[in-house]
Structures are given as C-alpha cells and as structure tokens.
Design a protein around this motif. Structure first.
Motif, mmCIF file in Angstrom:
data_model
loop_
_atom_site.group_PDB
_atom_site.id
_atom_site.type_symbol
_atom_site.label_atom_id
_atom_site.label_comp_id
_atom_site.label_asym_id
_atom_site.label_seq_id
_atom_site.Cartn_x
_atom_site.Cartn_y
_atom_site.Cartn_z
ATOM 1 N N PRO A 81 24.719 78.482 -4.247
ATOM 2 C CA PRO A 81 23.294 78.666 -4.595
ATOM 3 C C PRO A 81 22.358 77.597 -4.024
ATOM 4 C CG PRO A 81 24.693 78.575 -6.570
ATOM 5 C CD PRO A 81 25.551 78.162 -5.429
ATOM 6 N N CYS A 126 27.490 81.161 -6.225
ATOM 7 C CA CYS A 126 28.909 80.785 -6.246
ATOM 8 C C CYS A 126 29.786 81.935 -6.739
ATOM 9 C CB CYS A 126 29.122 79.563 -7.132
ATOM 10 S SG CYS A 126 28.217 79.657 -8.689
ATOM 11 N N CYS A 315 26.923 78.322 -15.186
ATOM 12 C CA CYS A 315 27.476 77.542 -14.074
ATOM 13 C C CYS A 315 28.985 77.571 -14.265
ATOM 14 C CB CYS A 315 26.913 76.131 -14.079
ATOM 15 S SG CYS A 315 27.884 74.913 -13.160
ATOM 16 N N PRO A 316 29.723 78.443 -13.553
ATOM 17 C CA PRO A 316 29.296 79.303 -12.458
ATOM 18 C C PRO A 316 28.311 80.380 -12.947
ATOM 19 C CG PRO A 316 31.693 79.481 -12.819
ATOM 20 C CD PRO A 316 31.152 78.608 -13.875
ATOM 21 N N CYS A 376 21.646 76.298 -8.235
ATOM 22 C CA CYS A 376 22.812 75.551 -8.702
ATOM 23 C C CYS A 376 22.257 74.366 -9.508
ATOM 24 C CB CYS A 376 23.616 75.030 -7.513
ATOM 25 S SG CYS A 376 24.848 73.821 -8.023
ATOM 26 N N PRO A 377 22.527 74.302 -10.809
ATOM 27 C CA PRO A 377 21.967 73.217 -11.619
ATOM 28 C C PRO A 377 22.497 71.844 -11.221
ATOM 29 C CG PRO A 377 23.576 74.479 -12.881
ATOM 30 C CD PRO A 377 23.374 75.212 -11.600
ATOM 31 N N LEU A 378 23.694 71.825 -10.645
ATOM 32 C CA LEU A 378 24.262 70.557 -10.188
ATOM 33 C C LEU A 378 23.423 69.994 -9.048
ATOM 34 C CD1 LEU A 378 26.438 68.387 -9.731
ATOM 35 C CD2 LEU A 378 27.886 70.127 -8.735
ATOM 36 N N LYS A 397 31.788 72.320 -15.905
ATOM 37 C CA LYS A 397 31.686 71.804 -14.535
ATOM 38 C C LYS A 397 30.417 70.962 -14.411
ATOM 39 C CE LYS A 397 31.441 73.071 -9.681
ATOM 40 N NZ LYS A 397 31.643 74.096 -8.653
#
Ligand code: F3S
Length: 421
Positions: A81, A126, A315-316, A376-378, A397
């Motif tokens: 993402p 993802c 997430c995923p 993607c929050p990461l 994660k």
C-alpha cells in the motif's frame, strides 16, 4: 549453481547486458542461501517497495536501466500500500511537509511501476490475493513475492511456494521469471520443526495466537494442532481472514513464512503429521501463555497515559467480509454518534470500491465518523512526527514495528467508546 542452456545464454549476455546483470544478481542471491538451481516462476509478482522514498536513488537507477532496456515483468504485478492519504487520514501541516519531503519520489516510483507492468492503479495493497484484487496464485505455484504477510498467506493458506524475499530482488526475479530453489520452495523446507498444541478454552484472537507462535518458532515452520476445534475444517472466507491475520502476526513477531494447520490448510489436509520432521519440538499454547504474551507488550508511547488520537484497523488490509463486520460492530456501538477517536479502516482499493458501491453499508460506516483508506499505517508512522502520535490498533504487526499499542477487537471497541484507554 547448475544452469540450463537458456540461463547460460542469458549469463553470456545473449539477451543484453541488463538481463545478464539481473540473472547474475538472482544467482548470487540464491547461492547465499545454498540454492543450486533456478526454477520458473508460475504466477504474478507482489512487491514490497510501494513508497517513493527520496533516498532510494540506487533503486530508481536500477529501475530506469531495466525500463531503458525494454524489459518488463513476465506477468503483471501488485505492490504494497501507499503511505499517505490526506483525504482520509488526518495529518497536520508539519506532518504533510514531512511526507512531501520523505516521499518526494512517489510519482517517479509509480511511473516506473506502470512501465514495468503493474496490474492497474488499484494494485497497491498487501492483500493482493483477495478475490477483489485478483493476484491469486494456485496451489503449487512458484512465486517470487516479498511482503511477509502476503508470502505467509500464499504459502500456508493457498499452498503456493515462495520464499520470504526482500525488496528489489523480488522485481529482478519476476523480470527473469525465475527464482532460486531453496527453503520454502523445496519439500524439505516446508516441513515443520514445531508442533504447536493449542489448548486454549476459547477461540484465540488470531493476532495474539500468531504473535505467540512467531515469538516461539521465529523463522521455523509450525504445525498447529487444535485450531480446527474453533475454525472447523473448511477454508471459507471467515477462516481465510482469520489465517491472514494470524499469519501476519507470526511473520512479524517472528519470521514465519509458512505454517500448517491440521485438518485445514492444504498441505496439512493432504499430508497431516507427515509434515513434521523426526525430532520436532512441541510448544503448548493455553490461556495462561496467551495472557503472558499479551501482557509482555510494552507501552512505548511518549506519554504512556495519553488519550489515543488515532485508531488503525486492518493491517494487513481487511477482507470485504471483515469490513462489513467492522461496519456492523461500529454502527451497533455508535449509531449516529461519532466515534470520539479518529478511526480508520484499511482495505485494498478494490475492496474499498466494492464496499462503497453498497451505499447502505457505506453510509452506515461513515455516519459513525470512521474513515476508509488503503494506506499502510506502518509507512504512515515511519517518521519522527507521526511516531509520537498515540495510536491504537488491532494489528500485532503494526505494534511490532511502531510505537502503536495493540488491543484485541473487543477491547479496542471499549476504548473507542470511552475515548480513552
Ligand atoms: Fe500491510 Fe502495511 Fe500492515 S503492508 S500488513 S498494512 S504494515
């Protein structure tokens, strides 16, 4: 490494200097892991580098050279993402400036991917293997994916064969259409070194179970016994979503690339305990161990007593069914009232589009004030400003790689109701 005539010809430069370099890189990569041959990739790629970080200059130079040589991936591909979505995930002015600087090369990267063969503009998720997204391998397919959560799903739930590859080499392998034979590509590498005996009295939260497994087995393959008691023996959509979340947690809290679930996942259904190596180790997970794992997660917020500012769910990325379930849960709790914490549900662009087409469900969700996004929050949190935001999540994660705090779904809803931990 033993090469076929065709591979030797490539290595002799018969397909040009760039193809020669690509093959040499794939061979070098394989030899590091003890591979003695290459095998054809049989389905599309999925790549981990989705963010146009300005500092990735050598990576962009590599892509430019590949494009200038007229090369593309064999099939089309999907990618992880995007990092930002200002329309649906709030950022202040300073954070927006940081994103602009950090991801300055995003248009460049997107342009390279469109030239190399990306599926379409919705390819950034993802969960590429979901039916709405459509990058779905078959059992036995040989893949060269990166993104640990997608690799573990493809290996375990689908029964495809893929190593936990990294960014860059994933693209090279999909251009040459070959991957080195080692580890999870081989029958031997797919055997389980651990028997995980599930002895909980209730169905475990998948993100907690995956964490407990990953922290114990690290990169080994586990064979899980007792989960079918809660999931049954059918790989339906609900179970696939459960395994998606469990796998992502095991792949990030440890480095699991493949797990087998007795009576459920394809290889376990076919081979059963024959998948265990002779001297396998056993690990029992019961209520006590589950609680111990959960209570071991540190609170690393700058202000440990802060009120949460944001909540990331997915997430995923969520499956369509999970998106509907969360919509129902939030609508039941909040009705026409707004959730007091900024809440973002994350799903693939194709899943979001399908959900939005159901106008009743979509309006039910947005009435609560929750937002839908495909980031993607990461990646969103991976900068000095966003890392200090007190963020809560149901993703183990995200907890592992950021300062966010993990809570199982029911606890997360209680926090959302209170507006505080
Ligand atoms: Fe997906 Fe990003 Fe989480 S790639 S698994 S949303 S860290």
């Amino acid at each position: 490494m033993k090469l076929t005539k065709e591979e030797q010809a490539f290595l002799n430069g018969e397909k040009g200097p760039t193809m020669k370099k690509i093959l040499q890189s794939v061979i070098d990569y394989g030899e590091i892991f003890g591979a003695d041959s290459l095998v054809d990739i049989t389905n599309n790629g999925h790549f981990v580098i989705s963010m146009g970080v300005s500092l990735f200059t050598p990576f962009y130079l590599m892509l430019d050279e590949i494009i200038e040589s007229g090369l593309k991936t064999k099939g089309n591909f999907t990618v992880d993402p995007f990092p930002v979505d200002h329309a649906n995930v709030k950022s202040n002015l300073l954070q927006k400036v940081i994103f602009k600087v950090l991801y300055k090369a995003q248009p460049k990267l997107d342009d390279c991917y469109s030239r190399l063969g990306i599926k379409d503009k919705n390819a950034y998720s993802c969960t590429c293997y979901l039916p709405e997204v459509g990058n779905i391998p078959k059992r036995g397919d040989i893949l060269a994916w990166s993104e640990s959560s997608a690799v573990v799903f493809a290996n375990s739930v689908i029964g495809a064969r893929c190593n936990r590859n990294s960014g860059g080499i994933d693209i090279l392998m999909n251009i040459i259409g070959k991957t080195p034979v080692f580890d999870l590509i081989t029958d031997e590498g797919r055997k389980a070194k651990w028997l995980i005996q599930l002895e909980t009295t209730t169905k475990p939260n998948p993100q907690l179970l995956g964490s407990a497994i990953g922290l114990k087995v690290m990169e080994d393959v586990p064979y899980i016994v007792g989960l079918d008691k809660y999931l049954g023996q059918e790989l339906n959509e609900e179970n696939k979503a459960y395994l998606k979340d469990m796998g992502a947690a095991s792949a990030s809290n440890g480095a699991v690339g493949l797990y087998h679930v007795e009576n459920l996942t394809p290889e376990a259904k076919e081979l059963g305990k024959k998948l265990l190596i002779k001297d396998y180790k056993t690990y029992i997970i019961n209520e006590k161990k589950k609680k111990k794992v959960y209570s071991s997660y540190p609170n690393i917020w700058k202000n440990t007593n802060a009120k949460p500012k944001k909540c990331f769910i997915g997430c995923p990325h969520l499956s369509l069914q999970q998106l509907y379930n969360w919509t129902d849960s939030l609508a039941n709790e909040f009705g026409k009232k707004k959730i007091p914490i900024e809440t973002i549900l994350l799903a693939a662009p194709d899943v979001v589009a399908k959900f939005k087409a159901d106008t009743n469900a979509y309006s039910k969700l947005i009435t609560t004030g929750a937002k839908l996004s495909s980031i993607c929050p990461l990646m969103y949190m991976a900068n000095p400003l966003c890392k200090d935001i007190p963020i809560i999540t149901n993703s183990n994660k995200l907890r592992t790689y950021t300062t966010s705090r993990f809570f199982p779904d029911e606890k997360l809803i209680e926090i959302l109701k209170r507006g505080a931990i």
